[in-house]
Design an enzyme around this catalytic site. Structure first.
Site, short mmCIF file in Angstrom:
data_model
loop_
_atom_site.label_atom_id
_atom_site.label_comp_id
_atom_site.label_asym_id
_atom_site.label_seq_id
_atom_site.Cartn_x
_atom_site.Cartn_y
_atom_site.Cartn_z
N GLU A 261 0.84 -1.20 0.00
CA GLU A 261 0.00 0.00 0.00
C GLU A 261 0.87 1.25 0.00
O GLU A 261 1.89 1.29 0.67
CB GLU A 261 -0.85 -0.01 1.28
CG GLU A 261 -1.93 1.04 1.35
CD GLU A 261 -2.57 1.10 2.74
OE1 GLU A 261 -1.89 0.77 3.74
OE2 GLU A 261 -3.75 1.46 2.83
N HIS B 180 2.54 4.49 0.94
CA HIS B 180 2.81 5.12 2.23
C HIS B 180 3.58 6.42 2.01
O HIS B 180 4.64 6.65 2.63
CB HIS B 180 3.59 4.17 3.15
CG HIS B 180 2.70 3.21 3.90
ND1 HIS B 180 2.14 2.11 3.32
CD2 HIS B 180 2.23 3.21 5.19
CE1 HIS B 180 1.39 1.46 4.21
NE2 HIS B 180 1.43 2.10 5.35
N ASP C 58 3.52 -1.83 6.09
CA ASP C 58 2.70 -2.57 7.05
C ASP C 58 3.29 -3.96 7.34
O ASP C 58 3.32 -4.40 8.49
CB ASP C 58 1.27 -2.72 6.53
CG ASP C 58 0.54 -1.38 6.52
OD1 ASP C 58 1.02 -0.42 7.15
OD2 ASP C 58 -0.51 -1.29 5.86
N HIS D 278 -2.26 -3.42 9.32
CA HIS D 278 -2.96 -2.72 8.23
C HIS D 278 -4.40 -2.51 8.69
O HIS D 278 -5.16 -3.46 8.87
CB HIS D 278 -2.89 -3.57 6.95
CG HIS D 278 -3.61 -3.00 5.78
ND1 HIS D 278 -3.39 -1.74 5.31
CD2 HIS D 278 -4.55 -3.53 4.96
CE1 HIS D 278 -4.16 -1.51 4.25
NE2 HIS D 278 -4.88 -2.59 4.03
N GLU E 150 -7.19 -1.63 7.43
CA GLU E 150 -8.31 -2.15 6.66
C GLU E 150 -8.45 -3.67 6.76
O GLU E 150 -9.50 -4.22 6.40
CB GLU E 150 -8.18 -1.73 5.19
CG GLU E 150 -8.39 -0.24 4.97
CD GLU E 150 -7.12 0.61 5.15
OE1 GLU E 150 -6.17 0.13 5.81
OE2 GLU E 150 -7.08 1.71 4.62
N HIS F 286 -1.58 7.43 8.90
CA HIS F 286 -1.09 6.62 7.79
C HIS F 286 0.11 7.33 7.16
O HIS F 286 -0.01 8.46 6.73
CB HIS F 286 -2.19 6.42 6.75
CG HIS F 286 -1.72 5.61 5.59
ND1 HIS F 286 -1.64 4.24 5.63
CD2 HIS F 286 -1.27 5.98 4.38
CE1 HIS F 286 -1.17 3.80 4.47
NE2 HIS F 286 -0.93 4.83 3.70
N GLU G 14 3.90 5.51 11.91
CA GLU G 14 4.45 4.54 10.95
C GLU G 14 5.87 4.92 10.51
O GLU G 14 6.73 4.05 10.35
CB GLU G 14 3.52 4.40 9.74
CG GLU G 14 2.22 3.68 10.10
CD GLU G 14 1.42 3.24 8.90
OE1 GLU G 14 0.73 2.21 8.99
OE2 GLU G 14 1.46 3.93 7.85
#
Lengths: 250, 250, 250, 250, 250, 250
Positions: A29, A31, A40, A115, A117, A169, A174
């Protein structure tokens, strides 16, 4: 800690009945301009290895792909490089792996997720498996952000206001975690001070292209540091160890 | 506002191309000793009808069943009377309905949700449909709690501390909303002062029986009132009207 | 009779082991120029509530959407406002609900159907569930037209010839039933004397547009009346009560 | 008539664009003490070959297995030798075959069915395919009993009363058809005068063991004859030829 | 040997508990200019009947359609007349049939396959069934080519070099087998000396049109003969009989 | 070579339209007493990285789990530590990833496989995707053993006889490859001289426990060496480079 990937089946066989088996799951994903696509997974693997060490557990090979990125928690599917699984696929994938572990005799399973989601679909998979699993089996699922105290949040967000976990995010937490786990993959020089201007309070499809900043950054990443990463890791890890001890070892 | 259930197909046919079609979705889920099992559906239908009135839209028959109740947002599946759909079932159900609307020529669809656990699966259904829908189609999804301001939260939680939306199950906001939408179904005399003692920071399966209070109450419901229900309805409805106007009518 | 939607889980819990639980299922389907799109659901709910009263049973929230309308029994999918579920979706939906009831301890389940096309898919769902359900569980499925005697048919079709049940769509029996259950939704002034001219003896896809009259009427609705509706309700209800008593109560 | 099974691909290739392709579908289902388990397939193949001859069409290899036998139209699943497909399986099977034909360039497809219970699932498969097939493609589905006139019914049921098509299982019409198509497989000496005593007006699961006679016979088979078989074949075939000519050849 | 298709359910009932039940599975697939599209089914049925005779077993109706033809073992999907099932469809189809046999009380099941590409999907179906079948149930799966010795290969490939089993498509072994089982369907005069020039060592999609010869022949068919067919049949049949005896009868 | 896991989305975005994207897929499967459970993934990743270097391609995160181990090519599912995905799960997983790549604009995709049993299901996934992908997209799939010449086989099997690729499980080729790619994970001292005694010529379920040696070794691993690993890598890599150049770069 032992990586299941590196064990022979003889070695796994000797430990499978009594040891905790940890399954890390991440995503591919966007980032932002400064963090890697597998951020992630790196975080899940990082936590899993540390947790494995502290609890003498087995760490499975990661599930490297996760559920669909959402605009307000990951930037959404429009960013190239974000590779999204359908919900049903992720459910089946996790379900198969859990069922195989149980068929092999494993009774203590811990999923480490990073993650956002993935959560609903992981729980659906676990629920489906749990309806038919032996009574002495237990499956837990942990996401690191659920384990962070207000105190740590205050320390990490010393300068920047905490925007809530969904929006964190590619931002301070992170970035700090990757500075801890894989510093060579962070391009701090590319980080810009961008964030989602108006957090959407509802969902629209097709997803509007201007919902999130072009960079994919949802919140400010400035002030990220390895130290903050360690702060987060230390607290989350302590809690993970306590949870594993409480649920599995006692 | 027109209920699609009560329209003839001639009437629907004349409006389908230009009007917004609203799909309410709820659940059948325990809501403590004092609220009905269809609390979520009543709320979704209540909002949908008001929104339909204000925007001259069509309100579809409700989806009366929803995704699996989770312990820390609905009490979980162990409560009798909680009827949970599997994730894949809900995805397919919503997908079929959306595809049929689009095939009929509808281009403006608004889903009104009031069951926390439905969210991820509704978005999955919409995402799958949106990949193949005509360019001029738009689907939005709204959950009322996403539309409530801090100001209203402060007013509603004048005495009791706001526990966060996930835990606001069968508590002040939902009780107040049913006092507004269907007061005859609320048994205030049965309401007790119980709440989840320790909010779980991770997930365990099989779900422990003592995770939530026996009553199914996750947060304090005391101080609920019709007035608070109206406060919430007023704000959420205003926002819903603005959203529908912005996205569909302009 | 109690509506499950309005019960608290405490109330449901006390009755779930011994009482019959009734699940009404309808459709959203064109029913000519004079009847509402949810005609089938209104009929299923109407019968379910009366049956619930007579047998002291619990009536669940309706499944508001059903299987695909067929030209020669419902006009087919081409009419706007007809919202069709795929076969697999309906199977899974009913299966999930039945499994949840059984998991909750319910052992006496009665499905009340009033949409012709639902039948095969309802039976498939029940069959799949029945392969794994506890021995003391029983599921029955009733469609009102299967319970009507020749004597009643003769009375209802006093002037117009009975065209067979499949074609009795939006015609005398359904119009009379809505005149009984929801008279305010019937527009008798819009009813015209139209019917399918040639009943197809085979199936063609794509479905020809001129297979059924433009109005969606498959058979003559003239002579419909509340009294005929009551005649049908009385007989079907009597039979339903007998069936429920025979199968569940004895 | 050409059997696709016996054609080379060169031969099929030359005819695929313009000729009708016929797909017979049957079942493996109890047909009483005197008829073979593949009675339905024998009838579908019999009709398909005759239709193929009259219309110069291609007859595909049969689908030998069908949807679940129902008590009141086939005796139900409890009879050994009845091999039932799940609904979803039959839908997918037929869908795949139709899609492959269309991908090969076939535009005229006729399904010949003789198993009552297949109908709803065949139509579902065709519907799903038809949503995406090229405009010049047409698929028809015929069941022989839909093509029989009252006049023929009167002749065939000269002594025994016509019980309706659903109950005509392993009775006069099917026995007569097998006497026509595969007389060596009929054991008239084993036929007994048994029928379902009380036709169920609703469905119960688990299916009661005494719902249908132990023999599996649902209606009287006495007076079956090859001549009656020919009567049925002649009329149904004539109609099938007309239908194929009307829909495909003109 | 008894064909299940021709048995009454009484006859099947008497033998189902103790006898072996054989399920032949083939395909509809191009087999060059000289062999029929159902070559594989003819071979599976041929072997099954002989095996049934030698072991006094029951032969089921064939599954006439199989998994997708692959370029280097069947020519691939681009040839008209090749009708391919999706993997999931074939898995479900075989699974349903096996489960029904087991539910009927059958405990000895032998699948006879002759389509190379079916193998992985047949095993998947059997594996899924085997996880839940009664302990005394056994399912075996045999493909004739796995039973041929080097000695027989040497005899059959007396002039032409053996290209390996995957490439032996529409070539000497299959041609010889059809000359044995259905000689009237072989057009030896149309056979040409063509073969795949370069066997692909990897897979490309979309499948290149020039990967296999236009004729669909993958290997040389010259020198095929009924005698070679008998040689193959004799050896494979002997082995099949031994296997069935060993696994089921002892 | 770039690891997609380590790229930012900006970096991926710049290359996605023109560069080859490589997807490695392995398995978690017993590989005898001396090789790690992720042997296949290590090999796929090893080849993918080298191929990525030589062709300036992007290497995706691995699919770490694969299809079910079979007795005669992997030892089968009975060995603890073998974690098998169902066929449908693997199909959906690979399908989703491929579709996402294509949606992102990637047009050149190479799958590198090293688990024998994955093959049929990978091809099914690619086939399903290829039916709807843009014309300028190409997907290839390579397994290293398909690229090894007889000459190399002769060199590698200088002392031990080549048992065929299916049986080369945890034997000379795989041991040599891990000695090349991850020597620290090979326990040569635990390797024993065991092999499958009688290669089964048919399939039995439930899988007999004594079908393969207790060690899980299917063929002799003695004489494995890093040099042999390099021999194999060199040849397979050269061929892979040629294939990628031919299919994608030209």
């Amino acid at each position: 800690m032992t990586l299941m990937a590196e064990m022979t089946w003889y070695e796994f066989n000797e430990r499978k009945d009594k040891d905790v088996v940890i399954l890390p799951i991440g995503s591919v994903e966007q980032h932002g301009p400064h963090l890697p696509l597998s951020t992630d997974t790196i975080i899940s693997e990082g936590f899993s290895k540390l947790l494995g060490e502290k609890t003498n557990s087995i760490v499975m090979p990661s599930i490297n792909y996760g559920y669909k990125s959402q605009p307000a928690s990951g930037g959404g599917p429009l960013f190239p490089g974000t590779i999204d699984l359908n919900g049903t696929t992720l459910i089946e994938l996790v379900k198969d792996i859990l069922e195989e572990l149980i068929r092999d005799g494993v009774r203590k399973i811990a999923i480490v997720n990073s993650h956002f989601e993935n959560q609903a679909f992981l729980l659906e998979a676990i629920d489906l498996v749990s309806k038919f699993m032996p009574n002495d089996t237990k499956i837990i699922m942990m996401s690191w952000w659920d384990l962070i105290s207000q105190d740590t949040i205050d320390k990490v967000f010393d300068e920047i206001e905490f925007p809530g976990w969904a929006l964190e995010h590619a931002a301070i937490t992170e970035t700090s975690l990757i500075l801890k786990f894989a510093p060579q993959l962070v391009h701090m020089d590319r980080l810009i001070d961008e964030k989602i201007e108006e957090v959407p309070t509802y969902h629209v499809y097709p997803i509007p292209k201007d919902l999130v900043p072009k960079s994919g950054l949802l919140a400010i990443g400035r002030t990220s540091s390895k130290e903050k990463g360690e702060l987060i890791v230390n607290e989350a890890l302590d809690k993970m160890v306590s949870i594993v001890n409480k649920e599995f070892i006692k």
